[in-house]
Design a protein around this motif. Sequence first.
Motif, PDB file in Angstrom:
ATOM      1  N   ALA A 173       0.660  -1.166  -0.123  1.00 54.64           N
ATOM      2  CA  ALA A 173      -0.230   0.189  -0.209  1.00 54.64           C
ATOM      3  C   ALA A 173       0.789   1.259   0.121  1.00 54.64           C
ATOM      4  O   ALA A 173       2.029   1.267   0.590  1.00 54.64           O
ATOM      5  N   THR A 174       0.210   2.270  -0.494  1.00 55.21           N
ATOM      6  CA  THR A 174       0.888   3.652  -0.457  1.00 55.21           C
ATOM      7  C   THR A 174       0.001   4.370   0.091  1.00 55.21           C
ATOM      8  O   THR A 174      -1.408   4.258  -0.046  1.00 55.21           O
ATOM      9  N   MET A 175       0.258   5.650   0.230  1.00 50.52           N
ATOM     10  CA  MET A 175      -0.456   6.584   0.866  1.00 50.52           C
ATOM     11  C   MET A 175      -0.600   7.913   0.233  1.00 50.52           C
ATOM     12  O   MET A 175       0.512   8.427  -0.446  1.00 50.52           O
ATOM     13  N   LYS A 176      -1.735   8.741  -0.043  1.00 49.09           N
ATOM     14  CA  LYS A 176      -1.566   9.740  -0.734  1.00 49.09           C
ATOM     15  C   LYS A 176      -2.550  10.891  -0.084  1.00 49.09           C
ATOM     16  O   LYS A 176      -3.599  10.620   0.241  1.00 49.09           O
ATOM     17  N   CYS A 177      -2.020  12.089   0.155  1.00 46.58           N
ATOM     18  CA  CYS A 177      -2.655  13.036   0.729  1.00 46.58           C
ATOM     19  C   CYS A 177      -4.047  13.478   0.137  1.00 46.58           C
ATOM     20  O   CYS A 177      -4.066  13.749  -0.989  1.00 46.58           O
ATOM     21  N   GLN A 178      -5.465  13.450   0.807  1.00 46.09           N
ATOM     22  CA  GLN A 178      -6.452  13.984  -0.149  1.00 46.09           C
ATOM     23  C   GLN A 178      -6.351  15.409  -0.390  1.00 46.09           C
ATOM     24  O   GLN A 178      -6.967  15.467  -1.561  1.00 46.09           O
ATOM     25  N   PHE A 179      -5.680  16.122   0.100  1.00 46.70           N
ATOM     26  CA  PHE A 179      -5.682  17.656  -0.490  1.00 46.70           C
ATOM     27  C   PHE A 179      -4.891  17.432  -1.998  1.00 46.70           C
ATOM     28  O   PHE A 179      -5.310  17.939  -2.783  1.00 46.70           O
ATOM     29  N   ASP A 180      -3.842  16.899  -1.762  1.00 39.66           N
ATOM     30  CA  ASP A 180      -3.015  16.567  -3.157  1.00 39.66           C
ATOM     31  C   ASP A 180      -3.856  16.065  -4.166  1.00 39.66           C
ATOM     32  O   ASP A 180      -3.847  16.235  -5.343  1.00 39.66           O
ATOM     33  N   ILE A 181      -4.971  14.884  -3.695  1.00 40.62           N
ATOM     34  CA  ILE A 181      -5.524  14.466  -4.675  1.00 40.62           C
ATOM     35  C   ILE A 181      -6.751  15.143  -5.349  1.00 40.62           C
ATOM     36  O   ILE A 181      -6.847  15.262  -6.595  1.00 40.62           O
TER      37      ILE A 181
END
Length: 142
Positions: free
Chosen positions: A42-50
């Motif tokens: 898994a990886t994570m991505k900031c919702q703001f960046d999305i």
Amino acid sequence: MTKQWEYQVRINLGDELAGVARRDPDNPAIKPLADILAKHHATMKCQFDIFADYVAEAEKRGTENYPLYAWTKATIEDPEKQAKYVKLFALYVDGNEVYAKPLADALESDLQRLVSGKLITRLSKLDSNPANYPQPPEQYRT
């Protein structure tokens, strides 16, 4: 036949570590989280960046093809919402935004031990059922 929803796990990180996670996901301060993510591919991505990526893509390709453009742009330009979404991270498994319930359950279970510490302040699992998602306010509907 019943629809089989897919799932996504999301985490909120503490104020101090959210910025670290956005800038430097290999930072030792978030190693316990990184280890669990690696175990689950898994990886994570900031919702703001999305949200910001969505807005940038819409502006590049033509906003008329992006029905959530105005709402998303207003969201990232609102300081209160920005403060909220820079601490929220969506977890992707094998590069997928949503995934089967057993994968989400296993990831959620392993992350549970990090909740309430200074790293993860909140853990949630969402399904892909559109009925469970907020709808744009009237002024942003086309």
